[in-house]
Design a protein around this motif. Structure first.
Motif, short mmCIF file in Angstrom:
data_model
loop_
_atom_site.label_atom_id
_atom_site.label_comp_id
_atom_site.label_asym_id
_atom_site.label_seq_id
_atom_site.Cartn_x
_atom_site.Cartn_y
_atom_site.Cartn_z
N ASP A 336 0.85 -1.20 0.00
CA ASP A 336 0.00 0.00 0.00
C ASP A 336 0.88 1.25 0.00
O ASP A 336 0.67 2.19 -0.77
N ALA A 337 1.92 1.23 0.87
CA ALA A 337 2.81 2.40 0.96
C ALA A 337 3.55 2.62 -0.36
O ALA A 337 3.67 3.74 -0.85
N VAL A 338 4.04 1.52 -0.95
CA VAL A 338 4.80 1.65 -2.21
C VAL A 338 3.91 2.25 -3.29
O VAL A 338 4.26 3.19 -4.00
N VAL A 339 2.69 1.68 -3.40
CA VAL A 339 1.77 2.11 -4.46
C VAL A 339 1.40 3.59 -4.27
O VAL A 339 1.31 4.35 -5.22
N SER A 340 1.20 4.00 -3.01
CA SER A 340 0.74 5.37 -2.78
C SER A 340 1.83 6.39 -3.03
O SER A 340 1.54 7.56 -3.27
N THR A 341 3.11 5.98 -2.92
CA THR A 341 4.15 7.00 -3.00
C THR A 341 4.92 7.01 -4.31
O THR A 341 5.65 7.95 -4.58
N ARG A 342 4.77 5.96 -5.13
CA ARG A 342 5.61 5.90 -6.34
C ARG A 342 4.76 5.94 -7.59
O ARG A 342 4.59 4.96 -8.29
N HIS A 343 4.23 7.13 -7.84
CA HIS A 343 3.29 7.29 -8.95
C HIS A 343 3.93 6.87 -10.28
O HIS A 343 3.27 6.31 -11.15
N GLU A 344 5.24 7.12 -10.39
CA GLU A 344 5.88 6.93 -11.70
C GLU A 344 5.98 5.44 -12.07
O GLU A 344 6.27 5.10 -13.20
N MET A 345 5.74 4.54 -11.10
CA MET A 345 5.91 3.11 -11.40
C MET A 345 4.60 2.42 -11.73
O MET A 345 4.53 1.18 -11.76
N LEU A 346 3.54 3.20 -11.97
CA LEU A 346 2.22 2.58 -12.17
C LEU A 346 2.21 1.42 -13.18
O LEU A 346 1.66 0.36 -12.90
N PRO A 347 2.80 1.62 -14.38
CA PRO A 347 2.75 0.50 -15.34
C PRO A 347 3.36 -0.77 -14.74
O PRO A 347 2.80 -1.87 -14.90
N GLU A 348 4.45 -0.62 -14.01
CA GLU A 348 5.11 -1.76 -13.38
C GLU A 348 4.16 -2.41 -12.36
O GLU A 348 4.03 -3.63 -12.29
N PHE A 349 3.46 -1.56 -11.56
CA PHE A 349 2.53 -2.10 -10.57
C PHE A 349 1.45 -2.95 -11.24
O PHE A 349 1.04 -3.97 -10.72
N TYR A 350 0.96 -2.46 -12.40
CA TYR A 350 -0.11 -3.22 -13.03
C TYR A 350 0.41 -4.55 -13.57
O TYR A 350 -0.33 -5.50 -13.70
#
Length: 1187
Positions: A336-350
């Motif tokens: 949750d913390a990683v996702v909320s703070t690292r906007h630039e990695m969204l494609p990687e998160f998906y």
């Protein structure tokens, strides 16, 4: 005894009480004695007296109190110990805060500290130790800054306690250390971190290692901005301990990662992939449970039964010992913390995180499941297109965007949620509804295919007896959002199933459920065009009318019942012939009630605009006078809605119209342009429906108000358009006394009467536009004009322009000479009016006038004015009309783009830019070619021309621009100052209006941009002015342009900037020239809200320049402007300080708290500071009101 103490307490709380030395001594002695009383209640009261007493007695008495309390804390009587420690906490709580710089607080704290450290060091009695640690933490939290000299001794007393045999002692020690690191100096901090690293490296036994990891996490949570530089050493150790087979240790390690991710965004960056992979591994870590994936779908129900039998037979392992769920929970929270703070990695998160989270929706521990859902919600919130440019279809970087990746995962998400919607657990189902709601907000329409799967789940929760109220509210809210964002036909098949539970919810006794259900009902009615509503009309009407009639019901329900019934009548009114009259009478009642009137006006507007032509005549005689009276009310929203309602009510009679017209004059004024616009559009409607009623305008106030409004400098946009429509509609009614000439006289009278020149140039333009509107409406009445004095000439030229824009005036041969004569007028305004007129008239007939203008430009001396005419032509003429002339105009403009005069160059650049928009394929490459020109003037004109091709609307030139804007921005390295400045201005315009053009170029542009923020010694020169020497900085405008670009980037491209490099340059700007300081103060305030953690890491370096600005003195013999400038600077700097203090940990920084006490001790600064704090808090309140 008890009562006496109670009376003493009351006396002490009064402000008026004054004690002499003797009474002070007696009271203090007495209260300290009472603390040892046998009766517990008396003891409690005595402790309560300590609070007010501390602030009333002299310093040495406070020291006596503290001494006694400290001694009693070590007593062997447990009750006395407890009461003394409560007493000490009370005293500490009453001391003035550290930032006030009070001597009392300092001396008391120093006294307590010595006694506490010795109490903590004694290991015999754990309860004394625990109390002492608790008080120490409390004191460090409130007064840490005063104890700087004691920090080393406090640290050396706390560190051994981390290995205490009692876990409770360790836990409180960690809390105390957490508060210590917020205010301690750097040396103490380094000692602490070195100690932790050494111990973690030794790793003597598991239990202490756990404690040290917990301690590291706590320090990071409290002072993340300081621990950043040690992460390189810490993280490998934490990663190593994650692999040890010890669930508790794993949990603490992952919690430590979470605090690093949230608190040290920059330093943790290289380690994020490691952290994600560890979290993904432990998210599924469930060693004692076997998920049998194959069976899951078919025998889900059987499995549950088997589970229960299975539990019974399994003796050797019970679920109570299983700690693995804590590890999974920590992993979910860390993700949750990683996702909320690292906007630039969204494609990687998906790619990696999203599927893993969706798989874990089946988690068996309810608490963990809630955290998994929460992490996925955070992912969705990050994906939601916050800024408009993200949703702009042209700006989408092609290929896989987070939104398209999410779209492809929707079926998987729905499949996972479908099972959860039938779970017993209320909490789980609530999480599902929140998820669906957020999903639909991010991707409206995403669930169209899946509605058949989801609706049964929603209905299940609405009908389920075990559902809580909140669950029903969430289910209804989710249903509402889905209905609003999906096409009506998708619900077609489900209406029979949906209506009964929704109707039941409208009848629910709990008002919040009712109010959500009414929203859903309203949506169902809206969608009723796509199915046959006859079977449901009765149910829907009955449940709504019951709520509409009820008077003793919640405000929100009243409003929603009115809106819902309005929708029912609007869509289904023709099928309710018997119920309609009664319902309209209820609406009339609701109109008279102040609380419900606004909603009712909106509902009536809806009904009046219904395609079913509902007959409102029965209620209009009563309703219209009430509506007319609303126009007098102060509530702006009510006025606007009422005007909209009157505009659409067609069945009004002349008598009613008169009642409304009487209320209109005060509404037509420059004080509220939007209300004026609505009033004008109502009048225009009247001119069509009731032309006879407008006869009274000629004598009434309305026209005077209109004429006054035309002369207002504020008239523009929608209100101006409404005004022109009204004049055209009015002339068309051919009312006696309001014909073409009458209106013309009214409009132009004041200019011809010569009595007073109009105050503002804008007024002439507005009058001219009205004259032109009238002339267009009555083409037969050609205006005959005599041009004489300055103001009449100005009006006449503007009117000619406005008329010529739409009407071909080439039949008037003398026009050209008249206008060219005006070019040599002495008045600047007349000259610019003439150039506007020439341009506008040319638009009316290009073949006649455009060649004439071009020829004049090449032959005459008045190029500047003629180029303005040309700009008017290019801006307003139709593309097809201009196409044939593009080449000749282009070559003419190029001759002038090297002109010495900057004003002329700017007009030429604007013409070039707007011309490029007509045929971008051929002209944009040409512009690019001129970048190589030898003349710096030509280069600057070309770069400025690009600025005029960028607008905030999508345009055909955008994809071409995106490909070559990089070449134009290479001029940021141009040797010529002016060209560089113009390049920055163009860049700023792109960043502001269409960030998608430059987002990809930032890596190469930013270094050049930052380069321009530096002060260049070689550009500063001294100019002698008589006896004085004056320094001139030629680089100032350039730096200003660069800082303006930086400010714009904060809003549009924050996710593409390395915030720490950015802050370095902001820091330089804080020490620069007046204009630049003002800009950087604004940036600081913006940064404090956008990325507080980064600002916090740099706080100490930012405070210094702010402090320097606030403490600068202006020389006594300076001019008035110098003092004003310095005042303005101080105010701005203070605004930045107030913004910095909104970051929660900012005031704990030693430098900041020192600066704060400096502010509060200086009268002038304290006054500024207070007024700004008041303003900012009231502004926050207002923004909450409007939201």
């Amino acid at each position: 005894m008890f009562m006496a103490t109670n009376d003493l307490m009351t006396e002490l709380q009064k402000d008026s009480i004054k004690l002499d030395d003797d009474s002070e001594r007696k009271v203090v002695r007495m209260i300290l004695k009472l603390l040892e009383d046998k009766n517990g209640e008396v003891q409690n009261l005595a402790v309560k007296c300590l609070g007010p007493l501390v602030s009333k007695v002299k310093e040495y008495q406070v020291e006596t109190i503290v001494d006694t309390l400290c001694t009693n804390m070590l007593s062997d009587k447990e009750q006395l110990r407890d009461i003394s420690s409560i007493g000490l906490k009370t005293v500490i709580g009453e001391l003035p805060p550290a930032s006030s710089g009070s001597a009392l607080a300092a001396s008391v704290c120093k006294k307590i500290t010595g006694r506490l450290t010795s109490a903590i060091a004694k290991q015999e009695d754990v309860s004394v130790q625990l109390e002492a640690l608790d008080i120490m933490a409390d004191m460090l939290c409130r007064q840490g800054g005063l104890l700087v000299n004691f920090h080393p001794s406090i640290l050396s007393c706390l560190l051994p306690q981390l290995t205490s045999p009692r876990l409770a002692v360790r836990k409180r020690t960690i809390m105390a250390l957490g508060h210590l690191v917020m205010s301690c100096g750097n040396l103490v901090f380094i000692d602490l971190i070195e100690h932790l690293l050494t111990e973690l490296g030794r790793n003597d036994n598991m239990s202490t290692t756990r404690t040290y990891i917990q301690c590291t996490a706590a320090i990071s949570r409290q002072a993340g901005h300081r621990i950043g530089e040690y992460l390189e050493k810490i993280i490998p150790l934490v990663v190593k301990f994650c692999n040890v087979d010890d669930d508790e240790l794993r949990e603490y390690c992952i919690q430590a990662f979470e605090s690093f991710v949230r608190r040290c965004p920059k330093e943790v960056y290289p380690h994020v992939p490691t952290v994600i992979s560890i979290c993904l591994r432990y998210l599924t870590y469930d060693p004692n449970y076997n998920f049998d994936d194959e069976d899951e779908d078919d025998n889900a129900m059987d499995a549950e039964q088997n589970d229960e039998d299975y539990q019974g037979s399994d003796d050797e392992y019970s679920d109570d010992d299983d700690m693995s769920w804590k590890v999974r929970r920590a992993a979910a929270k860390c993700l949750d913390a990683v996702v909320s703070t690292r906007h630039e990695m969204l494609p990687e998160f998906y790619r990696s995180v999203s599927p893993a989270l969706v798989c874990r929706f089946k988690e068996r521990e309810e608490n963990v499941k809630a955290d998994v859902f929460h992490a996925y919600l955070s992912l969705l919130k990050q994906t939601r297109p916050a800024q408009s440019w993200l949703a702009d279809p042209d700006a989408m970087e092609q290929g896989e965007t987070p939104l398209t990746m999410l779209q492809s995962q929707v079926p998987m998400i729905v499949k996972a949620l479908h099972k959860q919607l039938k779970e017993k657990s209320v909490k789980t189902r609530q999480c599902c509804f929140n998820m669906l709601t957020e999903l639909v907000n991010v991707l409206p329409g995403a669930l169209t295919q899946h509605i058949p799967v989801l609706i049964p789940g929603i209905i299940f929760s609405l009908n389920d007896k075990s559902s809580s109220s909140n669950l029903k509210i969430d289910a209804l809210a989710c249903l509402h959002v889905i209905m609003v964002t999906h096409p009506a036909h998708a619900f077609h098949a489900h209406v029979p199933a949906l209506v009964p539970p929704v109707v039941a919810c409208v009848g629910d006794p709990f008002y919040k459920i009712t109010s959500e259900a009414l929203l859903v009902t309203q949506q169902l009615v809206k969608a009723s065009d796509s199915f046959d509503p006859s079977p449901y009309i009765n149910d829907l009407f009955t449940c709504t009318i019951k709520r509409l009639k009820a008077a003793d019901i919640d405000q929100e329900v009243k409003e929603r019942a009115i809106s819902c019934m309005g929708q029912i009548i609007c869509n289904l009114g023709d099928r309710l012939p018997t119920e309609l009259p009664g319902t309209l009478l209820i609406f009339l009642e609701r109109l008279k009630n102040e609380i419900t009137r606004l909603t009712t006006v909106k509902a009536l507007t809806l009904i009046a605009g219904s395609p079913l032509k509902i007959d409102l005549r029965p209620v209009l005689p009563d309703a219209v006078p009430i509506l007319a009276s609303f126009l007098r009310k102060n509530q702006r929203a009510l006025k606007l809605c009422t005007l909209a309602a009157l505009d659409i009510l067609s069945a009004v009679t002349p008598v009613m119209v008169d009642a409304v017209l009487a209320e209109l004059p005060p509404l037509i004024s420059e004080s509220d342009m939007h209300v004026s616009q609505m009033a004008l559009s109502f009048l225009s409607t009247l001119a069509v429906t009731h032309p006879s009623s407008l006869g009274q305008l000629s004598s009434g106030n309305i026209l005077q108000q209109l004429i006054a409004l035309v002369r207002s400098p504020l008239l523009q946009g929608g209100a101006l358009a409404a005004m022109l429509d009204f004049y055209q509609a009015l002339v068309a009614t051919e009312t006696p006394g309001l014909g073409y000439m009458d209106l013309l006289r009214m409009l132009t009278g004041p200019v011809y009467s010569q009595s007073a020149a109009l105050p503002h140039k804008q007024a002439y333009c507005s009058i001219a536009k009205c004259v032109a509107a009238l002339t267009r409406a009555c083409p037969t009445e050609g205006p005959a004009k005599v041009i004489c004095s300055h103001s009449i000439r100005l009006l006449a030229l503007l009117s000619l322009g406005e008329v010529g824009h739409h009407v071909d005036l080439s039949s008037q041969p003398e026009l050209k000479t008249v206008i060219l004569d005006a070019f040599s007028s002495s008045s600047e305004e007349v000259k610019s009016a003439a150039s506007y007129a020439l341009g506008s008239i040319a638009v009316g007939n290009l073949p006649e006038y455009l060649p004439f203008v071009l020829q004049e430009i090449s032959s005459s001396k008045r190029q500047y004015l003629l180029l303005h005419s040309l700009k008017e032509i290019i801006s307003s003429a139709s593309v097809s009309g201009l196409k044939p002339y593009v080449e000749s105009v282009w070559s003419l403009l190029l001759k002038h783009c090297e002109c010495q005069e900057e004003g002329t160059r700017n007009v030429v650049a604007e013409c070039l830019g707007k011309l490029t928009l007509i045929d971008p394929e051929t002209l944009l490459p040409r512009l690019k070619g001129y970048l190589l020109s030898g003349s710096s003037y030509a280069r600057s004109s070309v770069v400025t021309a690009v600025k005029f091709t960028i607008s905030d609307q999508p345009q055909p030139i955008d994809p071409l621009l995106k490909n070559c804007i990089g070449d134009f921005l290479k001029t940021l390295e141009d040797p010529d100052l002016n060209v560089r400045r113009v390049a920055l201005v163009t860049f700023n315009s792109a960043a502001h209006n269409k960030p998608s053009l430059i987002r990809e170029l930032l890596d190469s542009v930013l270094p050049q941009l930052y380069n321009e923020t530096k002060v260049r010694k070689e550009l500063i020169r001294e100019v002698e002015m008589g006896p004085f020497k004056h320094t001139v900085d030629d680089g100032l405008d350039l730096r200003k342009a660069a800082f303006e670009c930086m400010y714009t980037l904060l809003d549009s491209c924050l996710d593409r900037i390395d915030i720490f490099t950015f802050l370095n340059h902001v820091e330089d700007g804080l020490k620069d020239h007046y204009d630049i300081k003002m800009l950087t103060f604004l940036m600081l305030a913006r940064l404090s809200s956008l990325c507080p953690s980064a600002v916090l890491q740099r706080l100490d370096r930012l405070v210094e320049p702010l402090r320097a600005t606030c403490t600068t003195k202006v020389k006594a013999n300076s001019v008035k402007q110098e003092f004003e400038k310095q005042d303005e600077l101080k105010r701005s700097a203070m605004r930045a300080v107030v913004a910095l203090l909104t970051i929660p940990e900012a005031e704990k920084s030693p430098l900041m708290s020192e600066f704060q006490s400096q502010i509060s001790s200086n009268q002038e600064l304290a006054a500024i500071f207070d007024s700004i704090q008041r303003d900012s808090s009231s502004a926050n309140m207002e923004s909450m009101d409007t939201s």
